[in-house]
Design a protein around this motif. Structure first.
Motif, mmCIF file in Angstrom:
data_model
loop_
_atom_site.group_PDB
_atom_site.id
_atom_site.type_symbol
_atom_site.label_atom_id
_atom_site.label_comp_id
_atom_site.label_asym_id
_atom_site.label_seq_id
_atom_site.Cartn_x
_atom_site.Cartn_y
_atom_site.Cartn_z
ATOM 1 N N GLY A 221 18.895 30.595 7.285
ATOM 2 C CA GLY A 221 17.813 31.255 7.998
ATOM 3 C C GLY A 221 18.209 32.021 9.238
ATOM 4 N N TYR A 222 19.488 32.271 9.452
ATOM 5 C CA TYR A 222 19.916 32.955 10.678
ATOM 6 C C TYR A 222 19.600 34.450 10.653
ATOM 7 N N PHE A 223 19.270 35.000 9.482
ATOM 8 C CA PHE A 223 18.927 36.418 9.384
ATOM 9 C C PHE A 223 17.428 36.615 9.110
ATOM 10 N N ALA A 224 16.636 35.585 9.208
ATOM 11 C CA ALA A 224 15.210 35.653 8.839
ATOM 12 C C ALA A 224 14.455 36.629 9.745
ATOM 13 N N LEU A 225 13.653 37.466 9.125
ATOM 14 C CA LEU A 225 12.864 38.446 9.884
ATOM 15 C C LEU A 225 11.825 37.756 10.770
ATOM 16 N N ALA A 226 11.316 36.622 10.318
ATOM 17 C CA ALA A 226 10.287 35.922 11.087
ATOM 18 C C ALA A 226 10.815 35.432 12.435
ATOM 19 N N HIS A 227 12.117 35.249 12.532
ATOM 20 C CA HIS A 227 12.694 34.747 13.783
ATOM 21 C C HIS A 227 12.969 35.869 14.784
ATOM 22 N N LYS A 228 13.007 37.103 14.334
ATOM 23 C CA LYS A 228 13.398 38.210 15.218
ATOM 24 C C LYS A 228 12.318 38.472 16.253
ATOM 25 N N LYS A 229 12.767 38.750 17.476
ATOM 26 C CA LYS A 229 11.846 38.969 18.599
ATOM 27 C C LYS A 229 11.321 40.403 18.579
ATOM 28 N N THR A 230 10.104 40.548 19.120
ATOM 29 C CA THR A 230 9.477 41.870 19.208
ATOM 30 C C THR A 230 10.049 42.646 20.394
ATOM 31 N N LYS A 231 10.206 43.928 20.205
ATOM 32 C CA LYS A 231 10.740 44.767 21.272
ATOM 33 C C LYS A 231 9.798 44.749 22.482
ATOM 34 N N PRO A 232 10.319 44.505 23.685
ATOM 35 C CA PRO A 232 9.461 44.502 24.881
ATOM 36 C C PRO A 232 8.818 45.869 25.111
ATOM 37 N N SER A 233 7.607 45.846 25.665
ATOM 38 C CA SER A 233 6.911 47.103 25.926
ATOM 39 C C SER A 233 7.551 47.895 27.064
ATOM 40 N N TRP A 234 8.275 47.220 27.933
ATOM 41 C CA TRP A 234 8.936 47.908 29.060
ATOM 42 C C TRP A 234 10.352 47.376 29.188
ATOM 43 N N ILE A 235 11.310 48.288 29.074
ATOM 44 C CA ILE A 235 12.734 47.925 29.196
ATOM 45 C C ILE A 235 13.346 48.789 30.289
ATOM 46 N N ASN A 236 13.814 48.159 31.347
ATOM 47 C CA ASN A 236 14.453 48.898 32.441
ATOM 48 C C ASN A 236 15.758 48.223 32.885
ATOM 49 N N ASP A 237 15.774 46.906 32.834
ATOM 50 C CA ASP A 237 16.969 46.133 33.219
ATOM 51 C C ASP A 237 17.757 45.817 31.945
ATOM 52 N N ILE A 238 18.897 46.482 31.777
ATOM 53 C CA ILE A 238 19.626 46.433 30.508
ATOM 54 C C ILE A 238 21.005 45.817 30.729
ATOM 55 N N ALA A 239 21.332 44.807 29.917
ATOM 56 C CA ALA A 239 22.669 44.208 29.937
ATOM 57 C C ALA A 239 23.497 44.801 28.809
ATOM 58 N N ILE A 240 24.752 45.162 29.125
ATOM 59 C CA ILE A 240 25.633 45.774 28.133
ATOM 60 C C ILE A 240 26.808 44.837 27.912
ATOM 61 N N ILE A 241 27.001 44.387 26.685
ATOM 62 C CA ILE A 241 28.115 43.504 26.331
ATOM 63 C C ILE A 241 29.063 44.313 25.468
ATOM 64 N N THR A 242 30.209 44.670 26.027
ATOM 65 C CA THR A 242 31.204 45.474 25.322
ATOM 66 C C THR A 242 32.511 45.447 26.117
ATOM 67 N N ALA A 243 33.502 46.147 25.600
ATOM 68 C CA ALA A 243 34.801 46.219 26.294
ATOM 69 C C ALA A 243 34.669 47.115 27.520
ATOM 70 N N LYS A 244 35.296 46.693 28.595
ATOM 71 C CA LYS A 244 35.198 47.405 29.873
ATOM 72 C C LYS A 244 35.784 48.797 29.790
ATOM 73 N N GLU A 245 36.876 48.949 29.059
ATOM 74 C CA GLU A 245 37.584 50.231 28.989
ATOM 75 C C GLU A 245 37.245 50.995 27.716
ATOM 76 N N GLY A 246 36.305 50.538 26.916
ATOM 77 C CA GLY A 246 36.047 51.186 25.632
ATOM 78 C C GLY A 246 35.159 52.401 25.762
ATOM 79 N N ALA A 247 35.203 53.212 24.713
ATOM 80 C CA ALA A 247 34.373 54.424 24.681
ATOM 81 C C ALA A 247 32.889 54.075 24.517
#
Length: 345
Positions: free
Chosen positions: A22-48
């Motif tokens: 059940g880790y891919f179940a659609l029922a578990h997925k969260k709804t997109k917030p109506s307002w997004i302004n504070d964004i966290a980025i998880i990626t490589a520091k030096e990547g494109a």
């Protein structure tokens, strides 16, 4: 080639097992917030990928607040690094998380198929968008995320507003607000004009005097109506009292007795009239019967001839030597026929 084949087999095995759990179940997925302004980025520091995300955010919504959580996006140590960065970002109350990488080979992206990484994404409290830059193959991390996109740029576009679209919307809203305010001001001005033209504000004393006159007239009308109403009620009560007296039990019995006596008298009179009429009718019929009685005819000299109890109506009804009876007014004769004569008719 042999190593890649084993990786594909491992990928399919992990995918099937995680999907069943059940880790891919659609029922578990969260709804997109109506307002997004504070964004966290998880990626490589030096990547494109980081530069693509930051550049897209700056173009679309420069007011946004991006925060980088650097992590390894390739190699054996990448899953643990990504899990640590995701957990840190999830605890800091961001509006959304972006897990991105700028593409690569199947082997390079295999760290995004880590089972523990999938379970970590599944347990996050914050809305997460995942884009690894590979449109053909989908990683398990993308399947577990709330929203999967093709590239880091697409991820940044998905979570940000377009400042130009927003400016147009604001301009439209501004025009609507201005029009509404103008309409309200126009209505308020009309209302003010109506108030100012009210007779009370033009001449308060005259307005009060007119109201007093109208009130006095209304009071007079009320008194007249009340008096007329009371007079009508008094008449109705008088009639009611008379009716009660007229139709009291004693009076009702008296009236019924009088009616009964009159009915009896009328009946007796009618019976007398009927008896008198019937007697007269009987007398006239008796006189008529007496006038046409055979005895009366016999008394005038006529007679009746019978033979053996039957009337003799013709000479032909008897023969010579037969005995006949002759009925007369005062008796009966026995006779014998000696001969017959016929009238010449």
């Amino acid at each position: 080639m042999h190593g890649i084949g084993k990786l594909y087999q491992e990928f399919e095995a992990r995918k099937q097992k995680l999907e069943q759990e059940g880790y891919f179940a659609l029922a578990h997925k969260k709804t997109k917030p109506s307002w997004i302004n504070d964004i966290a980025i998880i990626t490589a520091k030096e990547g494109a990928a980081l530069q693509d995300v930051l550049s897209t955010i700056q173009k679309r919504w420069p007011m946004a607040k991006p925060t980088l959580y650097p992590a390894l996006t390739q190699g054996i140590n990448a899953p643990a690094s990504l899990i640590q960065a995701l957990k840190r970002a999830d605890q800091n109350g961001h509006d959304a998380l972006l897990l991105v990488r700028g593409g690569g080979s199947f082997e390079d992206l295999f760290c995004f198929n880590d089972v523990e990484l999938v379970k970590t994404i599944y347990g996050l409290k914050t809305y997460i968008v995942c884009g690894t830059g590979h449109e053909v193959d989908t990683t398990l991390a993308e399947l577990a995320s709330d929203q999967r996109v093709a590239t880091p740029t697409a991820a940044a576009q998905f979570v940000t507003l377009d400042q130009y679209d927003m400016l147009n919307r604001l301009s439209q809203e501004r025009a609507i607000l201005i029009q509404r305010m103008q309409d309200r001001l126009s209505n308020a001005q009309m209302h003010l004009v109506n108030i100012q033209s009210n007779p009370y504000f033009l001449d308060p004393l005259q307005w009060v005097e007119q109201k007093k006159i109208r009130l006095s007239h209304a009071l007079q009308l009320l008194d007249h109506t009340l008096k007329r109403f009371m007079d009508q009620r008094a008449k109705q009560l008088t009639i009611l009292a008379q009716n009660l007296l007229l139709y009291s039990p004693q009076n009702t019995i008296r009236l019924k007795k009088q009616t009964l006596e009159q009915t009896v008298l009328q009946f007796i009179a009618q019976m007398k009239d009927y008896d008198r009429t019937q007697r007269n009718l009987l007398s006239s019929k008796e006189a008529l019967l007496d006038a046409f009685s055979p005895l009366k005819v016999l008394a005038r000299g006529y007679s009746i001839v019978e033979k053996e109890g039957s009337l003799v109506l013709s000479v032909r009804d008897v023969h010579e030597d037969e005995t006949i009876d002759i009925l007369m007014g005062d008796g009966k004769l026995k006779a014998k026929v000696f001969g017959k004569e016929y009238d010449n008719v």
